[in-house]
Structure formats: C-alpha cells, structure tokens
Design a protein around this motif. Structure first.
Motif, PDB file in Angstrom:
ATOM      1  N   VAL A 181       0.864  -1.179   0.000  1.00 51.64           N
ATOM      2  CA  VAL A 181       0.000   0.000   0.000  1.00 51.64           C
ATOM      3  C   VAL A 181       0.899   1.227   0.000  1.00 51.64           C
ATOM      4  CG1 VAL A 181      -1.774   1.268   1.269  1.00 51.64           C
ATOM      5  CG2 VAL A 181      -1.784  -1.237   1.268  1.00 51.64           C
ATOM      6  N   PRO A 182       0.723   2.119  -0.975  1.00 50.71           N
ATOM      7  CA  PRO A 182       1.546   3.327  -1.002  1.00 50.71           C
ATOM      8  C   PRO A 182       1.315   4.192   0.232  1.00 50.71           C
ATOM      9  CG  PRO A 182       0.134   3.183  -2.954  1.00 50.71           C
ATOM     10  CD  PRO A 182      -0.239   2.064  -2.058  1.00 50.71           C
ATOM     11  N   ARG A 183       2.353   4.854   0.648  1.00 48.76           N
ATOM     12  CA  ARG A 183       2.250   5.756   1.787  1.00 48.76           C
ATOM     13  C   ARG A 183       1.155   6.790   1.523  1.00 48.76           C
ATOM     14  NH1 ARG A 183       7.176   7.567   5.022  1.00 48.76           N
ATOM     15  NH2 ARG A 183       6.129   8.599   6.738  1.00 48.76           N
ATOM     16  N   GLY A 184       0.345   7.057   2.550  1.00 51.85           N
ATOM     17  CA  GLY A 184      -0.711   8.053   2.417  1.00 51.85           C
ATOM     18  C   GLY A 184      -2.015   7.496   1.875  1.00 51.85           C
ATOM     19  N   HIS A 185      -2.136   6.165   1.798  1.00 57.38           N
ATOM     20  CA  HIS A 185      -3.350   5.524   1.297  1.00 57.38           C
ATOM     21  C   HIS A 185      -3.831   4.457   2.286  1.00 57.38           C
ATOM     22  CE1 HIS A 185      -1.832   7.350  -2.344  1.00 57.38           C
ATOM     23  NE2 HIS A 185      -3.038   7.192  -2.869  1.00 57.38           N
ATOM     24  N   VAL A 186      -5.128   4.176   2.231  1.00 56.69           N
ATOM     25  CA  VAL A 186      -5.734   3.139   3.052  1.00 56.69           C
ATOM     26  C   VAL A 186      -6.439   2.165   2.114  1.00 56.69           C
ATOM     27  CG1 VAL A 186      -7.477   2.662   4.814  1.00 56.69           C
ATOM     28  CG2 VAL A 186      -6.127   4.749   4.945  1.00 56.69           C
ATOM     29  N   PRO A 187      -6.150   0.858   2.220  1.00 56.13           N
ATOM     30  CA  PRO A 187      -6.868  -0.104   1.376  1.00 56.13           C
ATOM     31  C   PRO A 187      -8.267  -0.354   1.925  1.00 56.13           C
ATOM     32  CG  PRO A 187      -5.302  -1.249   2.769  1.00 56.13           C
ATOM     33  CD  PRO A 187      -5.123   0.227   3.032  1.00 56.13           C
ATOM     34  N   MET A 188      -9.237  -0.415   1.045  1.00 58.70           N
ATOM     35  CA  MET A 188     -10.622  -0.727   1.416  1.00 58.70           C
ATOM     36  C   MET A 188     -11.195  -1.676   0.376  1.00 58.70           C
ATOM     37  SD  MET A 188     -12.242   2.863   2.636  1.00 58.70           S
ATOM     38  CE  MET A 188     -11.396   3.925   3.777  1.00 58.70           C
ATOM     39  N   VAL A 189     -12.206  -2.440   0.785  1.00 58.23           N
ATOM     40  CA  VAL A 189     -12.905  -3.351  -0.123  1.00 58.23           C
ATOM     41  C   VAL A 189     -14.375  -2.981  -0.099  1.00 58.23           C
ATOM     42  CG1 VAL A 189     -13.549  -5.755  -0.551  1.00 58.23           C
ATOM     43  CG2 VAL A 189     -11.260  -5.218   0.251  1.00 58.23           C
TER      44      VAL A 189
END
Length: 100
Positions: free
Chosen positions: A26-34
C-alpha cells in the motif's frame, strides 16, 4: 486512486499487481478498502479523503455493520459504483485529481 477486483480480476484505474503478494503493498498516504460483500473491489483511498463527510458517513456505516474489529482490509457497505461516486465527489471537494 486505484481500483482492483479483490479476487485478482482485471484492474480498474491503473492498478498494478495481483494475488502474488503485490496486493498487500500500500503506497504511503493511502488506506486499502474493499467494497460491498463477497468479491468486492479493492480500493486504495488517499488518507486526505477520510475526513470528507461523505466518506466519514460510509466509515460510520461500516462500523455499524461490521464492527471495529474487522480483520484485514476495511470493508465498506456499498457497491463499487456507489463508492466510486462518493470518492469522486470527495476528491473534487478536496481538490485531488481523479488520475492521482
């Protein structure tokens, strides 16, 4: 913002990777969501968007439906199309380009 099917299906807006472990990066500054249930789409959401009222409302709905102890990636209780529209609006309000 990157879109990808959780099951490793065809990528949406320029996402690289599949089920070979790259999905966890996950790139810095991002949050994974589904999105939704079952085989929802995995989305990398810029952290800046989490304070947007529309996104915050979806996060509240997720907490009500799934609780705060969700294992793994955060799941939001809506389909990919609705989530995409909410994020596009939030990006517009925050001044983020949709190609980011």
């Amino acid at each position: 913002m990157a879109w990808k099917r959780k099951n490793g299906g065809s990528p949406g807006r320029g996402v690289a990777g599949g089920d070979d472990g790259e999905e966890k990066k996950v790139p810095r500054g991002h949050v994974p969501m589904v999105t939704g249930g079952g085989d929802g789409e995995r989305v990398l959401v810029p952290v800046r968007l989490l304070s947007d009222p529309s996104v915050a409302e979806l996060l509240d709905m997720a907490a009500q439906r799934y609780g705060y102890g969700q294992p793994g990636v955060l799941r939001v209780p809506c389909d990919a199309g609705h989530f995409r529209r909410v994020l596009d609006g939030a990006m517009h309000r925050c001044g983020i380009s949709s190609s980011a």
